[in-house]
Design a protein around this motif. Sequence first.
Motif, short mmCIF file in Angstrom:
data_model
loop_
_atom_site.label_atom_id
_atom_site.label_comp_id
_atom_site.label_asym_id
_atom_site.label_seq_id
_atom_site.Cartn_x
_atom_site.Cartn_y
_atom_site.Cartn_z
N MET A 1 -75.37 -23.99 40.10
CA MET A 1 -76.33 -22.88 40.03
C MET A 1 -77.74 -23.41 39.78
O MET A 1 -78.53 -22.76 39.10
CB MET A 1 -75.97 -21.94 38.87
CG MET A 1 -74.56 -21.39 38.91
SD MET A 1 -74.23 -20.39 37.43
CE MET A 1 -72.65 -19.63 37.89
N GLY A 2 -78.05 -24.58 40.29
CA GLY A 2 -79.29 -25.24 39.89
C GLY A 2 -80.48 -25.06 40.81
O GLY A 2 -81.54 -25.68 40.60
N ALA A 3 -80.37 -24.21 41.84
CA ALA A 3 -81.45 -24.12 42.83
C ALA A 3 -82.81 -23.85 42.19
O ALA A 3 -83.83 -24.36 42.65
CB ALA A 3 -81.14 -23.04 43.86
N ARG A 4 -82.84 -23.07 41.15
CA ARG A 4 -84.12 -22.68 40.55
C ARG A 4 -84.78 -23.85 39.82
O ARG A 4 -85.93 -23.75 39.39
CB ARG A 4 -83.93 -21.50 39.60
CG ARG A 4 -83.37 -20.27 40.33
CD ARG A 4 -83.33 -19.03 39.45
NE ARG A 4 -82.53 -19.20 38.25
CZ ARG A 4 -81.20 -19.13 38.20
NH1 ARG A 4 -80.51 -18.92 39.29
NH2 ARG A 4 -80.55 -19.28 37.07
N ARG A 5 -84.04 -24.95 39.64
CA ARG A 5 -84.57 -26.11 38.90
C ARG A 5 -84.78 -27.33 39.79
O ARG A 5 -85.00 -28.43 39.29
CB ARG A 5 -83.62 -26.48 37.77
CG ARG A 5 -83.17 -25.34 36.92
CD ARG A 5 -84.26 -24.82 35.99
NE ARG A 5 -83.80 -23.67 35.24
CZ ARG A 5 -84.24 -22.43 35.45
NH1 ARG A 5 -85.15 -22.16 36.36
NH2 ARG A 5 -83.77 -21.43 34.73
N ALA A 6 -84.69 -27.14 41.10
CA ALA A 6 -84.87 -28.26 42.05
C ALA A 6 -85.80 -27.80 43.15
O ALA A 6 -85.89 -26.60 43.42
CB ALA A 6 -83.53 -28.67 42.65
N THR B 1 -71.23 -22.88 44.97
CA THR B 1 -72.66 -22.92 44.67
C THR B 1 -73.25 -21.54 44.76
O THR B 1 -72.74 -20.68 45.47
CB THR B 1 -73.39 -23.85 45.66
OG1 THR B 1 -74.80 -23.78 45.43
CG2 THR B 1 -73.14 -23.43 47.13
N SER B 2 -74.35 -21.34 44.05
CA SER B 2 -75.10 -20.09 44.16
C SER B 2 -76.01 -20.08 45.38
O SER B 2 -76.54 -19.04 45.74
CB SER B 2 -75.95 -19.89 42.90
OG SER B 2 -76.88 -20.96 42.76
N GLY C 1 -72.02 -15.71 42.58
CA GLY C 1 -73.13 -15.11 41.86
C GLY C 1 -73.00 -13.61 41.83
O GLY C 1 -72.59 -13.01 42.82
N THR C 2 -73.34 -13.01 40.70
CA THR C 2 -73.24 -11.55 40.60
C THR C 2 -74.52 -10.92 40.07
O THR C 2 -75.16 -10.14 40.76
CB THR C 2 -72.04 -11.15 39.72
OG1 THR C 2 -72.10 -11.87 38.49
CG2 THR C 2 -70.73 -11.46 40.44
N ALA C 3 -74.94 -11.28 38.85
CA ALA C 3 -76.11 -10.61 38.29
C ALA C 3 -76.79 -11.46 37.22
O ALA C 3 -76.15 -12.26 36.55
CB ALA C 3 -75.71 -9.27 37.67
N ALA C 4 -78.09 -11.26 37.08
CA ALA C 4 -78.90 -11.90 36.04
C ALA C 4 -79.26 -10.85 34.99
O ALA C 4 -79.00 -9.65 35.17
CB ALA C 4 -80.16 -12.49 36.67
N HIS C 5 -79.90 -11.29 33.91
CA HIS C 5 -80.33 -10.33 32.88
C HIS C 5 -81.26 -9.27 33.46
O HIS C 5 -81.30 -8.14 32.98
CB HIS C 5 -81.03 -11.07 31.74
CG HIS C 5 -80.12 -12.01 31.01
ND1 HIS C 5 -80.26 -13.38 31.08
CD2 HIS C 5 -79.03 -11.77 30.26
CE1 HIS C 5 -79.28 -13.95 30.36
NE2 HIS C 5 -78.53 -13.00 29.86
N ALA C 6 -82.03 -9.65 34.48
CA ALA C 6 -82.97 -8.69 35.06
C ALA C 6 -82.26 -7.42 35.52
O ALA C 6 -82.83 -6.32 35.43
CB ALA C 6 -83.71 -9.32 36.25
N GLY D 1 -76.50 -25.80 36.00
CA GLY D 1 -77.75 -25.70 36.74
C GLY D 1 -78.56 -26.98 36.68
O GLY D 1 -78.24 -27.98 37.35
N THR D 2 -79.60 -26.96 35.83
CA THR D 2 -80.56 -28.05 35.75
C THR D 2 -79.94 -29.44 35.78
O THR D 2 -80.36 -30.31 36.55
CB THR D 2 -81.35 -27.93 34.41
OG1 THR D 2 -81.91 -26.63 34.35
CG2 THR D 2 -82.45 -28.97 34.35
N ARG D 3 -78.92 -29.66 34.94
CA ARG D 3 -78.46 -31.03 34.75
C ARG D 3 -77.76 -31.62 35.96
O ARG D 3 -77.82 -32.83 36.18
CB ARG D 3 -77.56 -31.11 33.51
CG ARG D 3 -78.30 -30.79 32.21
CD ARG D 3 -79.30 -31.86 31.81
NE ARG D 3 -78.65 -33.05 31.33
CZ ARG D 3 -79.28 -34.15 30.94
NH1 ARG D 3 -80.61 -34.21 30.98
NH2 ARG D 3 -78.60 -35.20 30.54
N VAL D 4 -77.14 -30.78 36.76
CA VAL D 4 -76.48 -31.38 37.93
C VAL D 4 -77.51 -31.66 39.03
O VAL D 4 -77.47 -32.73 39.66
CB VAL D 4 -75.28 -30.55 38.42
CG1 VAL D 4 -75.68 -29.20 39.00
CG2 VAL D 4 -74.47 -31.33 39.46
N VAL D 5 -78.47 -30.77 39.24
CA VAL D 5 -79.44 -31.00 40.33
C VAL D 5 -80.46 -32.09 39.98
O VAL D 5 -81.17 -32.56 40.87
CB VAL D 5 -80.16 -29.70 40.78
CG1 VAL D 5 -79.15 -28.68 41.27
CG2 VAL D 5 -81.04 -29.13 39.67
#
Lengths: 480, 480
Positions: free
Chosen positions: A191-196, A216-217, A231-236, A339-343
């Motif tokens: 789920m790391g797309a937002r961090r790469a 993957t997301s 993927g389903t939902a975020a806090h937003a 997320g972050t750590r794998v990407v």
Amino acid sequence: MDPADQGTAALAALAAGPGDRAVGPALPPARLAPYVPSASPALLTDRYELTMLQAALSDGTAERHCVFEVFTRRLPPGRRYGVLAGTGRVLEALPTFRFRTRELDWLRAHSVVDERTLDYLADYRFTGSITGFAEGEVFFPQSPVMVVEGTFAEAVLLETLVLSILNYDSAVASAASRMTSAAVDRPCLEMGARRANEQAAVAAARAAVVGGFAGTSNLEAGLRYGLDTIGTAAHAFTLLHDDEESAFASQVATHGVGTTLLVDTYDVHRGVERAVRAAGTGLGAVRLDSGDLGALAVDVRRQLDSLGATDTKIVVTSDLDEYAIASLAAAPVDTYGVGTRVVTGSGAPTCGMVYKLVARADSTGMLKPVAKASTAKTSRGGLKAAARRFGDDGRAVEEIVLTGRDLAVRDWDPESEDGDVRPLHVPLVVDGAVDSRWVGSYGVQNAVDRHHEARAELPRGARRLSEGEPAIPTVVRDVG
Amino acid sequence: MDPADQGTAALAALAAGPGDRAVGPALPPARLAPYVPSASPALLTDRYELTMLQAALSDGTAERHCVFEVFTRRLPPGRRYGVLAGTGRVLEALPTFRFRTRELDWLRAHSVVDERTLDYLADYRFTGSITGFAEGEVFFPQSPVMVVEGTFAEAVLLETLVLSILNYDSAVASAASRMTSAAVDRPCLEMGARRANEQAAVAAARAAVVGGFAGTSNLEAGLRYGLDTIGTAAHAFTLLHDDEESAFASQVATHGVGTTLLVDTYDVHRGVERAVRAAGTGLGAVRLDSGDLGALAVDVRRQLDSLGATDTKIVVTSDLDEYAIASLAAAPVDTYGVGTRVVTGSGAPTCGMVYKLVARADSTGMLKPVAKASTAKTSRGGLKAAARRFGDDGRAVEEIVLTGRDLAVRDWDPESEDGDVRPLHVPLVVDGAVDSRWVGSYGVQNAVDRHHEARAELPRGARRLSEGEPAIPTVVRDVG
């Protein structure tokens, strides 16, 4: 011509929908640089590859037969093995590595190379051969994971692209493999797309799957490589609604009771209560994205069971890496979202692979080993073969790198060795023709399988997370 | 349809030159996935954005007016400021963020969303507004570096793309800024393409320049963003030739005496001697890529001077980062070439920026602040304004983040504050129209200028490399 002006027509055609303008009045269209102006990777290249080409064309050495080798001098500190990934992406890029009007015009306008070199580039296609480790294979220091043979001209141009792809993809796959090792048989989801970087994210999703991730997301990665997307939902989504109840009710109404509800927007205990009320005891999963995940998972499991939702899974996310995953081994967690750590390769965002000229024809046409000789960066010249030796228990005991006269290396037969010795090089490109086993979704599946098998054959200690030496030694042998 | 089969026609058209086939007989063409199959970034998106959209379209909340804010909760450990980069790339991507047949067909085939959502996506274009810090501006924890306003539907879809771009580009620019600080007035050149994902490398080159680098080795970045490109030769060029003399002679013959000769393939002392012999005392530069660079530079400078090549520059490369650059301050070095460490953010490969829903209309249409409330990850809800206060010496003293009722925040006039308080938000997109000042090569130049000025206005301690607190505190004020 201002570089920002290039490709504007193509962009305008793309951006303009029927009867509207994607670009408003405040924007002079000539100023808008296209987002991805080219499908050709030809200029994803360091300038020095082209300046070397020009000089070699002019002194006659450009046609010398050359062998370039990709390897890494060391693994990241403490790592016991690396995972090769990206091979399939190199092979996908290769047929599109062509210099067209866009690239040639820019090179000419900026006097990067002379007309003779531009003529060469206009006709460029790689007609040489590439062998290498199968994608997904494990590697060690000095493992010759890819070998590119052709004229200097055609092979030198690929250095930047080959290294960019292999260094990043292998960094991600190597981290992913440690995570899936630590997770044992619980699935890991990328789920790391937002961090790469946005395009790196597609490669990262693919490499994570090679390293054992279940999905993957990233939708583009799903489309391009046939990966499962999740993927389903975020806090937003919860915050968008007047209250958590209406958010959960909406999600269940649209996506069914099998969905995953994110329960930590307000209060986890109440969130779980509302989740089961909204979906019933058939709720697919709840996701926890903050707090002390281990303790929280125990509480949530107990609460779910007491509500009768005994089959509802628990997904945890939030800055997970291989160590956090290992620390959750005893917690009632079903799935890890990483997320972050794998990407970013979990502390090793690149592999340090290099693309070195190891042999080239001399003026008589004889292939001669070559190597930089001045300092600590010394490499071993010469064409290489590679094999892995296995012990009686079927586990790897050493990485064999063979070097010597090129004919002796090419003729070497691992079958002639004592014991169980298996060759590691497979043909990837033969006289410019790409082996299709390694590209597309089919290639990813082959790489997944290869990694699964190769990792299972490592010595048991190889999967420990603690720092250590490479799992097996690399033995360089000269066959004379 | 197998995902690997998609776009094959486009690829075949691209790959096939006049009268030849780029793909040889061993390759079934239907199996070859295209390298970059799409210029649309629409699926560079996490699946959950689309599943949230579907649920919101079906329950009526999709049209609620929303404010999403991009910020980071903290800087990487010890860092004193961050550098915002990527804004221009977000704006370039925005008009191309459209769902076309390729994307819609795949989403339908994989049942990612329902038909109603597909209809929405087919017509999607962003018609909202975006404000934010100017690209190149420095930022601190909680700085609202970008604010996206629109309906939930149109704004939520941009989360992944916006974060991917800003997180990576800002990580690189933040590292680059520390390196150019350490280099003082010696130029830094970006050469990291071989250590980053191939497309990320283009973004990295651009971000490094925003952070003060003078040029890049990456040709595509040169084309796309009008950056200066650099590069002459690698060790392979010397090794290709029968000896160093002929390699140097060839390079000088082709590229002139102003070229940079790489002198450490065999023996640096002899290399320098041969370099000056080949080019004369007008030789542009020599490059050192290994060894103890500080000591070597002293020796080489002395040797060059003794040979009369007093104007020949010394370029050093080889795993440089801000600390290595600082340690070479007293050495007679003219230019730094930086690779791995700049493109991987020098230990901080991503920025940790998040895209949070901070306010949304309720069922009556009133804009209400919202925030996650359960745990440590708590954020401050509500629309924000941002300004920086400067002291009498013209240096920044605090970052002011204003929040409160949205009308009060929108009406706030920094001019009404005591002292020198300057607003930080500029309009980037107004009702879907992109402000062209931030895109293309023009946008990069604006960002370079902004960063140069913003960094010069930081307190003196901000440029120290030692670990410390953020250079100025972030003060959150409620305007009621």
